[in-house]
Design a protein around this motif. Structure first.
Motif, PDB file in Angstrom:
ATOM      1  N   ARG A  37      64.749  15.796  60.345  1.00  0.00           N
ATOM      2  CA  ARG A  37      65.730  15.708  61.438  1.00  0.00           C
ATOM      3  C   ARG A  37      66.668  16.913  61.480  1.00  0.00           C
ATOM      4  O   ARG A  37      66.889  17.515  62.536  1.00  0.00           O
ATOM      5  CB  ARG A  37      66.549  14.418  61.305  1.00  0.00           C
ATOM      6  N   ASP A  38      67.254  17.272  60.340  1.00  0.00           N
ATOM      7  CA  ASP A  38      68.206  18.385  60.336  1.00  0.00           C
ATOM      8  C   ASP A  38      67.537  19.691  60.758  1.00  0.00           C
ATOM      9  O   ASP A  38      68.107  20.468  61.533  1.00  0.00           O
ATOM     10  CB  ASP A  38      68.831  18.539  58.944  1.00  0.00           C
ATOM     11  N   ASP A  39      66.335  19.923  60.233  1.00  0.00           N
ATOM     12  CA  ASP A  39      65.604  21.137  60.613  1.00  0.00           C
ATOM     13  C   ASP A  39      65.265  21.138  62.095  1.00  0.00           C
ATOM     14  O   ASP A  39      65.375  22.175  62.771  1.00  0.00           O
ATOM     15  CB  ASP A  39      64.319  21.248  59.799  1.00  0.00           C
ATOM     16  N   MET A  40      64.828  19.989  62.611  1.00  0.00           N
ATOM     17  CA  MET A  40      64.467  19.910  64.027  1.00  0.00           C
ATOM     18  C   MET A  40      65.676  20.121  64.926  1.00  0.00           C
ATOM     19  O   MET A  40      65.585  20.793  65.959  1.00  0.00           O
ATOM     20  CB  MET A  40      63.807  18.563  64.337  1.00  0.00           C
ATOM     21  N   GLU A  41      66.820  19.571  64.528  1.00  0.00           N
ATOM     22  CA  GLU A  41      68.032  19.770  65.321  1.00  0.00           C
ATOM     23  C   GLU A  41      68.437  21.246  65.318  1.00  0.00           C
ATOM     24  O   GLU A  41      68.848  21.792  66.351  1.00  0.00           O
ATOM     25  CB  GLU A  41      69.157  18.880  64.787  1.00  0.00           C
ATOM     26  N   SER A  42      68.307  21.887  64.166  1.00  0.00           N
ATOM     27  CA  SER A  42      68.608  23.319  64.097  1.00  0.00           C
ATOM     28  C   SER A  42      67.642  24.118  64.968  1.00  0.00           C
ATOM     29  O   SER A  42      68.042  25.072  65.657  1.00  0.00           O
ATOM     30  CB  SER A  42      68.512  23.806  62.649  1.00  0.00           C
ATOM     31  N   CYS A  43      66.381  23.719  64.940  1.00  0.00           N
ATOM     32  CA  CYS A  43      65.372  24.403  65.761  1.00  0.00           C
ATOM     33  C   CYS A  43      65.667  24.219  67.248  1.00  0.00           C
ATOM     34  O   CYS A  43      65.587  25.184  68.021  1.00  0.00           O
ATOM     35  CB  CYS A  43      63.994  23.860  65.414  1.00  0.00           C
ATOM     36  N   ASN A  44      66.016  23.021  67.647  1.00  0.00           N
ATOM     37  CA  ASN A  44      66.329  22.771  69.060  1.00  0.00           C
ATOM     38  C   ASN A  44      67.539  23.579  69.512  1.00  0.00           C
ATOM     39  O   ASN A  44      67.569  24.096  70.634  1.00  0.00           O
ATOM     40  CB  ASN A  44      66.553  21.281  69.292  1.00  0.00           C
ATOM     41  N   ARG A  45      68.535  23.681  68.639  1.00  0.00           N
ATOM     42  CA  ARG A  45      69.704  24.504  68.981  1.00  0.00           C
ATOM     43  C   ARG A  45      69.311  25.968  69.136  1.00  0.00           C
ATOM     44  O   ARG A  45      69.789  26.663  70.037  1.00  0.00           O
ATOM     45  CB  ARG A  45      70.792  24.354  67.907  1.00  0.00           C
ATOM     46  N   GLU A  46      68.425  26.419  68.257  1.00  0.00           N
ATOM     47  CA  GLU A  46      67.960  27.807  68.338  1.00  0.00           C
ATOM     48  C   GLU A  46      67.193  28.047  69.636  1.00  0.00           C
ATOM     49  O   GLU A  46      67.365  29.094  70.286  1.00  0.00           O
ATOM     50  CB  GLU A  46      67.067  28.119  67.127  1.00  0.00           C
ATOM     51  N   ILE A  47      66.361  27.085  70.018  1.00  0.00           N
ATOM     52  CA  ILE A  47      65.588  27.214  71.256  1.00  0.00           C
ATOM     53  C   ILE A  47      66.515  27.315  72.460  1.00  0.00           C
ATOM     54  O   ILE A  47      66.358  28.194  73.318  1.00  0.00           O
ATOM     55  CB  ILE A  47      64.623  26.017  71.406  1.00  0.00           C
ATOM     56  N   VAL A  48      67.505  26.423  72.535  1.00  0.00           N
ATOM     57  CA  VAL A  48      68.439  26.431  73.662  1.00  0.00           C
ATOM     58  C   VAL A  48      69.230  27.736  73.695  1.00  0.00           C
ATOM     59  O   VAL A  48      69.414  28.356  74.752  1.00  0.00           O
ATOM     60  CB  VAL A  48      69.382  25.214  73.591  1.00  0.00           C
ATOM     61  N   ALA A  49      69.701  28.182  72.516  1.00  0.00           N
ATOM     62  CA  ALA A  49      70.499  29.414  72.459  1.00  0.00           C
ATOM     63  C   ALA A  49      69.682  30.620  72.899  1.00  0.00           C
ATOM     64  O   ALA A  49      70.175  31.491  73.632  1.00  0.00           O
ATOM     65  CB  ALA A  49      71.031  29.609  71.042  1.00  0.00           C
ATOM     66  N   ARG A  50      68.429  30.680  72.476  1.00  0.00           N
ATOM     67  CA  ARG A  50      67.593  31.834  72.783  1.00  0.00           C
ATOM     68  C   ARG A  50      67.077  31.826  74.219  1.00  0.00           C
ATOM     69  O   ARG A  50      66.536  32.832  74.686  1.00  0.00           O
ATOM     70  CB  ARG A  50      66.410  31.890  71.820  1.00  0.00           C
ATOM     71  N   MET A  51      67.231  30.712  74.914  1.00  0.00           N
ATOM     72  CA  MET A  51      66.857  30.661  76.328  1.00  0.00           C
ATOM     73  C   MET A  51      67.973  31.175  77.234  1.00  0.00           C
ATOM     74  O   MET A  51      67.774  31.312  78.441  1.00  0.00           O
ATOM     75  CB  MET A  51      66.490  29.236  76.735  1.00  0.00           C
ATOM     76  N   GLN A  52      69.135  31.460  76.660  1.00  0.00           N
ATOM     77  CA  GLN A  52      70.245  31.931  77.476  1.00  0.00           C
ATOM     78  C   GLN A  52      70.008  33.372  77.931  1.00  0.00           C
ATOM     79  O   GLN A  52      69.380  34.174  77.235  1.00  0.00           O
ATOM     80  CB  GLN A  52      71.551  31.842  76.690  1.00  0.00           C
ATOM     81  N   SER A  53      70.499  33.657  79.130  1.00  0.00           N
ATOM     82  CA  SER A  53      70.340  34.983  79.714  1.00  0.00           C
ATOM     83  C   SER A  53      71.373  35.151  80.820  1.00  0.00           C
ATOM     84  O   SER A  53      71.739  34.160  81.477  1.00  0.00           O
ATOM     85  CB  SER A  53      68.930  35.137  80.293  1.00  0.00           C
ATOM     86  N   PRO A  54      71.852  36.372  81.053  1.00  0.00           N
ATOM     87  CA  PRO A  54      72.761  36.598  82.185  1.00  0.00           C
ATOM     88  C   PRO A  54      72.058  36.474  83.534  1.00  0.00           C
ATOM     89  O   PRO A  54      72.718  36.425  84.572  1.00  0.00           O
ATOM     90  CB  PRO A  54      73.264  38.025  81.954  1.00  0.00           C
ATOM     91  N   VAL A  55      70.719  36.406  83.512  1.00  0.00           N
ATOM     92  CA  VAL A  55      69.962  36.192  84.753  1.00  0.00           C
ATOM     93  C   VAL A  55      69.862  34.685  84.970  1.00  0.00           C
ATOM     94  O   VAL A  55      69.168  33.996  84.217  1.00  0.00           O
ATOM     95  CB  VAL A  55      68.553  36.812  84.657  1.00  0.00           C
ATOM     96  N   PRO A  56      70.553  34.113  85.961  1.00  0.00           N
ATOM     97  CA  PRO A  56      70.697  32.653  86.069  1.00  0.00           C
ATOM     98  C   PRO A  56      69.392  31.877  86.117  1.00  0.00           C
ATOM     99  O   PRO A  56      69.300  30.780  85.568  1.00  0.00           O
ATOM    100  CB  PRO A  56      71.488  32.476  87.378  1.00  0.00           C
ATOM    101  N   LEU A  57      68.362  32.432  86.741  1.00  0.00           N
ATOM    102  CA  LEU A  57      67.120  31.693  86.898  1.00  0.00           C
ATOM    103  C   LEU A  57      66.475  31.367  85.547  1.00  0.00           C
ATOM    104  O   LEU A  57      65.815  30.334  85.398  1.00  0.00           O
ATOM    105  CB  LEU A  57      66.132  32.484  87.766  1.00  0.00           C
TER     106      LEU A  57
END
Length: 354
Positions: A37-57
């Motif tokens: 669980r802890d690893d998966m939650e960390s992974c999900n946070r990493e996925i969301v963070a790395r999907m961020q971009s100044p390009v809104p789409l």
């Protein structure tokens, strides 16, 4: 093959094997995910963070993908393999988490591109990204996610990890091109079909598992064992996916049943039904698959032919062989809770309903 009663019995057995949740099915992957669980939650946070971009789409399409959910099986395998090998991360350095996110980005990028190529409108029960945002956006965001995955590989700093995951990325592309080359061709040998699913699915499963051993700095024998586990698990997974396209409940499956037939894809259920069919049945398959001449009545007839020839069970039997091989590959490791959970995940693969 017997009469109507035996056909009914066969169909019932196939539906119970594929389309109905088996006892403990839900707990198999959930138990593995809960254990990590802890690893998966960390992974999900990493996925969301790395999907961020100044390009809104990009974050908008990313949010759509996250909302669609999914098993997160491939990153889960990276996390599980690392833990199986005794990897102990520090608060400052969690290589297995970054690489699990990398594996998910590679997978998601291929899904975005696949849905455009296949003109799919559903993904995991929701409108696919290309249906919502258009083909151009899906292709370009898929490219963005591939780029992000290579940034994560670079951040990890291991040339060996980069070699494993970049090779898997190339193999996936080769598998997809090979699938396109065999499309609508019922003369495709089963061995060529297996080569396709190794490329498009099993290669990333294998890489996801192998890098878990690499970050734990385990011997080559353990790397090879986990690579074999992932390869065989991926083969079983894709075989069942192909069976589900002709045997699942559409609401449970999360995509339109019969999509593979409509797209002229060559899968084992079709090859088994074609090879075992009489002249009329083979003529039917040649019309709907090779010429693409299809009507609304063709899918029910195709399902009846697949039922008559036992093509679903043929596919599941082969999937079980691969699942058993995956389980055997773990015999190199001592008994432990994580090993037992990974064995359960392999068994679950053949009984899953979506």
């Amino acid at each position: 093959m017997g009469g109507a009663d035996s056909l009914t019995d066969t169909k019932a057995q196939e539906q119970n094997s594929v389309a109905s949740p088996a006892s403990g099915e839900r707990s198999a992957l959930n138990a593995l995910s809960d254990f990590l669980r802890d690893d998966m939650e960390s992974c999900n946070r990493e996925i969301v963070a790395r999907m961020q971009s100044p390009v809104p789409l990009i974050p908008q399409l990313g949010a759509h993908l996250v909302a669609a959910g999914g098993k997160r099986l491939r990153p889960l395998l990276t996390l599980a393999s690392a833990r199986l090998c005794g990897y102990e991360p520090s608060p400052e350095r969690q290589r297995h988490v970054g690489l699990a996110a990398c594996v998910e980005f590679i997978h998601t990028a291929t899904l975005l591109h696949d849905d455009v190529v296949d003109e799919s409108t559903l993904r995991r029960g929701l409108a696919s990204a290309n249906a919502v945002f258009g083909n151009k956006a899906s292709v370009l965001v898929g490219d963005f996610l591939f780029a992000r995955s290579f940034q994560l590989m670079t951040a990890d700093g291991s040339l060996k990890v980069m070699a494993i995951l970049s090779a898997a990325s190339a193999t996936i592309a080769e598998g997809e091109v090979l699938q396109m080359a065999t499309q609508n061709d019922l003369s495709t040998p089963i061995e060529k079909y297996l080569e396709v699913i190794h490329g498009k699915t099993a290669a990333l499963f294998a890489a996801a598992c192998r890098v878990g051993a690499v970050v734990a700095e385990r011997p080559e024998a353990e790397e090879a064992a986990l690579e074999a586990y992932g390869t065989n698990l991926g083969m079983a997974f894709q075989l069942v996916d192909d069976a589900l396209d002709y045997a699942a409940d559409q609401q449970v499956l999360g995509k339109t049943v019969g999509d593979d037939m409509r797209e002229g894809k060559i899968t084992l259920p079709v090859l088994a039904a074609f090879n075992a069919g009489d002249e009329a049945a083979r003529g039917f398959w040649l019309r709907v698959i090779e010429t693409g001449d299809q009507t609304e009545e063709d899918l029910p007839h195709a399902l009846a032919l697949i039922e008559k020839t036992g093509a679903i069970q043929t596919t599941l039997d082969r999937a079980r062989v691969y699942a058993d091989a995956a389980i055997e590959a773990l015999s190199i490791f001592p008994d432990s809770p994580i090993r037992r959970l990974m064995i359960d995940a392999a068994s679950y693969t053949v009984s899953r309903a979506n």
